[in-house]
Motif scaffolding. Sequence first.
Motif, PDB file in Angstrom:
ATOM      1  N   HIS A 103      -1.501  11.671 -15.540  1.00  0.00           N
ATOM      2  CA  HIS A 103      -2.801  11.401 -14.931  1.00  0.00           C
ATOM      3  C   HIS A 103      -3.560  10.298 -15.671  1.00  0.00           C
ATOM      4  O   HIS A 103      -4.288   9.518 -15.053  1.00  0.00           O
ATOM      5  CB  HIS A 103      -3.631  12.685 -14.899  1.00  0.00           C
ATOM      6  CG  HIS A 103      -2.942  13.808 -14.176  1.00  0.00           C
ATOM      7  ND1 HIS A 103      -2.716  13.783 -12.815  1.00  0.00           N
ATOM      8  CD2 HIS A 103      -2.407  14.984 -14.635  1.00  0.00           C
ATOM      9  CE1 HIS A 103      -2.090  14.899 -12.454  1.00  0.00           C
ATOM     10  NE2 HIS A 103      -1.889  15.639 -13.537  1.00  0.00           N
TER      11      HIS A 103
ATOM     12  N   ASP B 165       0.835  -1.203   0.000  1.00  0.00           N
ATOM     13  CA  ASP B 165       0.000   0.000   0.000  1.00  0.00           C
ATOM     14  C   ASP B 165       0.873   1.257   0.000  1.00  0.00           C
ATOM     15  O   ASP B 165       0.570   2.249  -0.680  1.00  0.00           O
ATOM     16  CB  ASP B 165      -0.926   0.005   1.216  1.00  0.00           C
ATOM     17  CG  ASP B 165      -2.021  -1.056   1.115  1.00  0.00           C
ATOM     18  OD1 ASP B 165      -2.329  -1.468  -0.030  1.00  0.00           O
ATOM     19  OD2 ASP B 165      -2.542  -1.473   2.166  1.00  0.00           O
TER      20      ASP B 165
ATOM     21  N   TRP C  71       2.309   1.687  -3.454  1.00  0.00           N
ATOM     22  CA  TRP C  71       1.324   2.272  -4.367  1.00  0.00           C
ATOM     23  C   TRP C  71       1.172   3.774  -4.122  1.00  0.00           C
ATOM     24  O   TRP C  71       1.061   4.557  -5.072  1.00  0.00           O
ATOM     25  CB  TRP C  71      -0.020   1.566  -4.224  1.00  0.00           C
ATOM     26  CG  TRP C  71      -1.111   2.212  -5.038  1.00  0.00           C
ATOM     27  CD1 TRP C  71      -2.254   2.779  -4.582  1.00  0.00           C
ATOM     28  CD2 TRP C  71      -1.132   2.370  -6.462  1.00  0.00           C
ATOM     29  NE1 TRP C  71      -2.998   3.280  -5.618  1.00  0.00           N
ATOM     30  CE2 TRP C  71      -2.326   3.045  -6.795  1.00  0.00           C
ATOM     31  CE3 TRP C  71      -0.270   2.010  -7.482  1.00  0.00           C
ATOM     32  CZ2 TRP C  71      -2.678   3.366  -8.096  1.00  0.00           C
ATOM     33  CZ3 TRP C  71      -0.605   2.327  -8.796  1.00  0.00           C
ATOM     34  CH2 TRP C  71      -1.796   2.995  -9.092  1.00  0.00           C
TER      35      TRP C  71
ATOM     36  N   ALA D 240      -4.577   2.734 -14.308  1.00  0.00           N
ATOM     37  CA  ALA D 240      -4.145   1.780 -13.287  1.00  0.00           C
ATOM     38  C   ALA D 240      -5.197   1.603 -12.203  1.00  0.00           C
ATOM     39  O   ALA D 240      -5.372   0.501 -11.665  1.00  0.00           O
ATOM     40  CB  ALA D 240      -2.830   2.253 -12.667  1.00  0.00           C
ATOM     41  N   GLU D 241      -5.905   2.671 -11.884  1.00  0.00           N
ATOM     42  CA  GLU D 241      -6.943   2.562 -10.855  1.00  0.00           C
ATOM     43  C   GLU D 241      -8.145   1.767 -11.358  1.00  0.00           C
ATOM     44  O   GLU D 241      -8.895   1.186 -10.572  1.00  0.00           O
ATOM     45  CB  GLU D 241      -7.362   3.959 -10.398  1.00  0.00           C
ATOM     46  CG  GLU D 241      -6.276   4.637  -9.549  1.00  0.00           C
ATOM     47  CD  GLU D 241      -6.604   6.082  -9.205  1.00  0.00           C
ATOM     48  OE1 GLU D 241      -7.381   6.699  -9.978  1.00  0.00           O
ATOM     49  OE2 GLU D 241      -6.077   6.584  -8.200  1.00  0.00           O
ATOM     50  N   ARG D 242      -8.309   1.711 -12.690  1.00  0.00           N
ATOM     51  CA  ARG D 242      -9.399   0.920 -13.271  1.00  0.00           C
ATOM     52  C   ARG D 242      -8.973  -0.522 -13.530  1.00  0.00           C
ATOM     53  O   ARG D 242      -9.804  -1.426 -13.514  1.00  0.00           O
ATOM     54  CB  ARG D 242      -9.863   1.543 -14.596  1.00  0.00           C
ATOM     55  CG  ARG D 242     -10.538   2.893 -14.477  1.00  0.00           C
ATOM     56  CD  ARG D 242     -11.241   3.259 -15.790  1.00  0.00           C
ATOM     57  NE  ARG D 242     -10.378   3.101 -16.952  1.00  0.00           N
ATOM     58  CZ  ARG D 242      -9.616   4.069 -17.459  1.00  0.00           C
ATOM     59  NH1 ARG D 242      -9.608   5.267 -16.883  1.00  0.00           N
ATOM     60  NH2 ARG D 242      -8.871   3.847 -18.524  1.00  0.00           N
TER      61      ARG D 242
ATOM     62  N   LEU E  81      -2.379   6.974 -14.477  1.00  0.00           N
ATOM     63  CA  LEU E  81      -2.869   6.739 -13.118  1.00  0.00           C
ATOM     64  C   LEU E  81      -4.336   6.302 -13.142  1.00  0.00           C
ATOM     65  O   LEU E  81      -4.725   5.346 -12.447  1.00  0.00           O
ATOM     66  CB  LEU E  81      -2.699   8.007 -12.281  1.00  0.00           C
ATOM     67  CG  LEU E  81      -3.243   7.954 -10.848  1.00  0.00           C
ATOM     68  CD1 LEU E  81      -2.599   6.822 -10.060  1.00  0.00           C
ATOM     69  CD2 LEU E  81      -3.017   9.300 -10.153  1.00  0.00           C
ATOM     70  N   GLU E  82      -5.138   6.976 -13.951  1.00  0.00           N
ATOM     71  CA  GLU E  82      -6.553   6.610 -14.033  1.00  0.00           C
ATOM     72  C   GLU E  82      -6.717   5.198 -14.577  1.00  0.00           C
ATOM     73  O   GLU E  82      -7.567   4.427 -14.110  1.00  0.00           O
ATOM     74  CB  GLU E  82      -7.286   7.610 -14.924  1.00  0.00           C
ATOM     75  CG  GLU E  82      -7.401   9.003 -14.307  1.00  0.00           C
ATOM     76  CD  GLU E  82      -7.954  10.018 -15.289  1.00  0.00           C
ATOM     77  OE1 GLU E  82      -8.297   9.608 -16.431  1.00  0.00           O
ATOM     78  OE2 GLU E  82      -8.030  11.209 -14.936  1.00  0.00           O
TER      79      GLU E  82
ATOM     80  N   LYS F 272      -2.088  -1.742 -12.360  1.00  0.00           N
ATOM     81  CA  LYS F 272      -1.649  -1.303 -11.035  1.00  0.00           C
ATOM     82  C   LYS F 272      -0.541  -2.214 -10.512  1.00  0.00           C
ATOM     83  O   LYS F 272       0.465  -1.744  -9.953  1.00  0.00           O
ATOM     84  CB  LYS F 272      -2.841  -1.300 -10.073  1.00  0.00           C
ATOM     85  CG  LYS F 272      -2.490  -0.882  -8.649  1.00  0.00           C
ATOM     86  CD  LYS F 272      -3.733  -0.870  -7.761  1.00  0.00           C
ATOM     87  CE  LYS F 272      -3.387  -0.487  -6.328  1.00  0.00           C
ATOM     88  NZ  LYS F 272      -4.599  -0.458  -5.460  1.00  0.00           N
TER      89      LYS F 272
ATOM     90  N   VAL G 214       1.604   6.720  -6.931  1.00  0.00           N
ATOM     91  CA  VAL G 214       0.607   7.769  -7.179  1.00  0.00           C
ATOM     92  C   VAL G 214       1.259   9.147  -7.121  1.00  0.00           C
ATOM     93  O   VAL G 214       1.028  10.000  -7.989  1.00  0.00           O
ATOM     94  CB  VAL G 214      -0.546   7.662  -6.160  1.00  0.00           C
ATOM     95  CG1 VAL G 214      -1.471   8.875  -6.263  1.00  0.00           C
ATOM     96  CG2 VAL G 214      -1.336   6.373  -6.387  1.00  0.00           C
TER      97      VAL G 214
ATOM     98  N   PRO H 238      -6.587  -3.586 -12.434  1.00  0.00           N
ATOM     99  CA  PRO H 238      -5.705  -4.155 -11.400  1.00  0.00           C
ATOM    100  C   PRO H 238      -4.365  -4.662 -11.955  1.00  0.00           C
ATOM    101  O   PRO H 238      -3.343  -4.567 -11.273  1.00  0.00           O
ATOM    102  CB  PRO H 238      -6.539  -5.299 -10.822  1.00  0.00           C
ATOM    103  CG  PRO H 238      -7.956  -4.917 -11.103  1.00  0.00           C
ATOM    104  CD  PRO H 238      -7.930  -4.197 -12.420  1.00  0.00           C
TER     105      PRO H 238
END
Length: 737
Positions: free
Chosen positions: A642, A626, A629, A648-650, A645-646, A655, A633, A652
Motif C-alpha cells: 500500500h 488506464d 494502471w 505512485a498516486e502522489r 501505491l500511495e 506511476k 493497482v 507521476p
Amino acid sequence: MKAVIFPGQGAQTCGMGHELFDAFPEQTEQASDLLGHSIRELCLEDPRRELNRTEFTQPALFVVGALAHRQWRERGGEDAAYYAGHSLGEYCALHAAGAFDFETGLRLVQRRGELMARADGGGMIAVTGLGRDQVTELLHEGRFCTLVVANDNSPEQCVVSGDAESIDELGDFLQARGVRWVRLRVSGGFHSSLMRSAQREFRRFLEGFDLGTPLVPVIANCTARPYPTGATAGMLTDQIVRPVRWTESVRHVLDEGITEFVELGGAVLTKLVEQTRATHRVSGLRGRDLGSEVFRKRHRLRYAYAAGGMYRGIASPELVARLGRAGMLGFLGTAGLAPEETERGIKEIQSALGDEHAYGVNFLADHDNPATEDAMVDVLLRHRVRLVEASAFIQVTPALVRYRALGLRRGPGGRPVCDHRVVAKVSRPDVAATFMAPPPDSVLDRLRANGELTAEQADLARRVPMSHDITVEADSGGHTDGGIATALLPTMLEVRRRAQEEYGYDEPICLGLAGGIGTPAAVAAAFVLGADYVVTGSVNQCTVEAATSDAVKDMLQDIDVHDTDYAPAGDMFELGSQVQVLRKGVFFPTRGNKLYSLYTHHDGIDDLPAKTRALLERTYFRKSLDEVWADVVRHLRATNRHELLERAERQPKQKMALIFRRYFGYSARIALEGRPDDKVNYQVHTGPALGSFNQWVRGTPQESWRHRHADEIGRMLLDGAASHLTAFWRGATQRPA
C-alpha cells in the motif's frame, strides 16, 4: 563411486535366478506370458535343454539381470554413478538406468535373440593370455581377413568372431603357436559383419518403440562412452555388428573415478574388471579433475561445475535434480515465483535427490520490498535448505545475514561449522569484498537484539565470511554489468588475497566464473585464469529440462553470438540496470529501451505525446494505459504494498515506472508460456555463450534442443576442456625453446 554391471551371453547357468522368481512373482508371470514359456522352469530346471540356445538365453539373462537389480535396490543398493553391460547385458543396464521399462526390454531382447539365432554359419573363439592388439597382429599374420576381434574383454582375454571355416583354421593356427584358446558354443559369429541381416531386421523392429535416454550414464559397448541423448535405438542397432569394447569401457569409468563395481545377474565380469584394473593407469586430464577440490568437497560434488538459477523457474526442479544426480550443482530459479511455487520446487528436488546429492536455491535481492527477503529466508529454514545463490545483491542485507548465521555452530576446537552456505554472484570488486568479509557488526547486533540470533551464532558469524564461494559474473544473459572476464577475474583474485590476509579464515574462499561459458575452450580459459569452478547459464535454458516454452527453445537453438542485445531490467527499471536478451526475431530490446528513454525524458504518463501513448497501447501493452494502471493497482493491493501505491498516486514519475514495468512482466510471461500470437514481444534472457555453444554442436545430435540435457552439457564442456588443456600442454612441451 560405484558402477553396476551386467554380464551377457555365456553367464547363463541352470539354477540362475532361484532367489528372484518368488521375490518378484508379478514380473516372473509377466515374463512367462510374454515369452510363451515358463521363465522359472527354463532357468531352474531347463528340462528341454534350451537355456544355451540364443533365442532362449538372451531373454532369460535379461529377466534375471533386471530382477537382480530390482532386488539390489530394494535391499538398499546405493545410486550408481554409471551402468554398463556386456553385449546382452547392456539391455539390463539401459533398463536399470530408466531408458525403457521391463516389458519393453524383454520384447527387445526376445526379438534380438531370435534374429541372432538365425544368423548361422559363423563361430567364435576365446583367446586367453593375450590382449586385443596382440590378437589383431596374429590375425594379420595368418591373413584371417574375415575374422575380427568381437569382444575386447580385458588385457588378458578377447574373443574372435567370423565365418566357421576360418574360425576352425584359426584354432589350429593358435595351437601351433602355443596360444591358449577355446571354441565357444554359440550359434553364429556375433558382433561381426555376419550379423548384418539380423541388424537390418532389428532396426525395422525398433521403429515400433520410443526408447528413452538413460537417466544415469550407461557406457555403450560400441563406443566405450556414455550413451548420448536420443541415440538409444541407433546404438543398440549398431551393437549387433560392432565389437564389444569392454576393456575400454572399464578404463573409462575408472578414469571417471569409479572405485567399486557391483555385478548383478551373474559372476563372470568381475574377474575381467580386475584384470583391467590391475593394468590401468589414469591417462591424461579428466573433466572431474578441473577446478578446486576444496569446492567439490565442500558441496559434495563430483565436478567443479554449477548451473545458475535462471529466473521464473526456468532452472526447474527437474534440471536441478538431473545435475545433482550427475555430481554437479544446480540452483532452483525462484525469481518471479510465488512462495508456494518455490516451496513446491524445493520439495520436488528434495524428493528426487534425498540427502545424497547437493542442490541450491536462488535467493534474489528485493530492493523494493525487503520483507520479501525475510519471507524467503523463512521458506529456506522451514525446508532446511543448506545452500543459496545470492543474486543481484549490492550489499549484505539483514535477511541474508540471518540465513547465514542461523546455520553456524561450534565444531572441534571451537571452530565455526557452516551448515548454511551462500554462493554470492557478483560483478563488482567492492560488492565482492563485502561478501568476503564477515557480516557487518551493526546487522549482527540488531538481529541479536531482536532475538533472531543467539549470542553464539552472532559471535561465530564474526569469524567467517558472508560467502565462502563467490561467483564472478562477467557479461552474461539476464542481469549484467557487461564486465569482461579477463579483467574481472584477476581483479577478484586480488580482492580475495587481501581478504584472506586480513581475516585469516580457516576455510579458503573459492572463486567461480560465470558469463560467456559455452564451449570447452571457454571452460578451459576460466580455469587457466584461476577460477575454482565454472557456472553456466544460457546454455541450460535451451535444454529439455528448462521450464520455458518450446517456442523459445526453438528460437534459441538457432542463434549465433551476435543475436543478443541489452534492454532495461524490469525489476530494477528506475535504476537503469540492464539485462542481456534475445534480439533475433523479436522487438523486445528495442521496445524496452524505448520505454526507458520515455521514462527519462518525461515527468509522467500524462506528459506523453498522444501519438506515443497510442503506439504504446496498440503494440506494447495491447490495452489502454488506464487499464494497465488498474492492473498495477490490483497487484499492489493483493501483495499488501500500500505504501508504494500511495507514493505512485502522489508521484507521476513513480506511476509511470510502475506502468512501464508491466510491459516487462508481460513480455517475460508470454515467452515462458510460448504465446504464438505475440512472439515479437518475447523477453528471453540469454547471452552470446549460447550462440557459441550452438556453433560447437552444429552437425551433432545436440544441434536440436530436444537432445540437450543439462548434465550432459556439463560433462561435454568439462571433458572437452580437459582435452583442450591436455592438447595445449602437450603442444607447449613439444615446442622448441
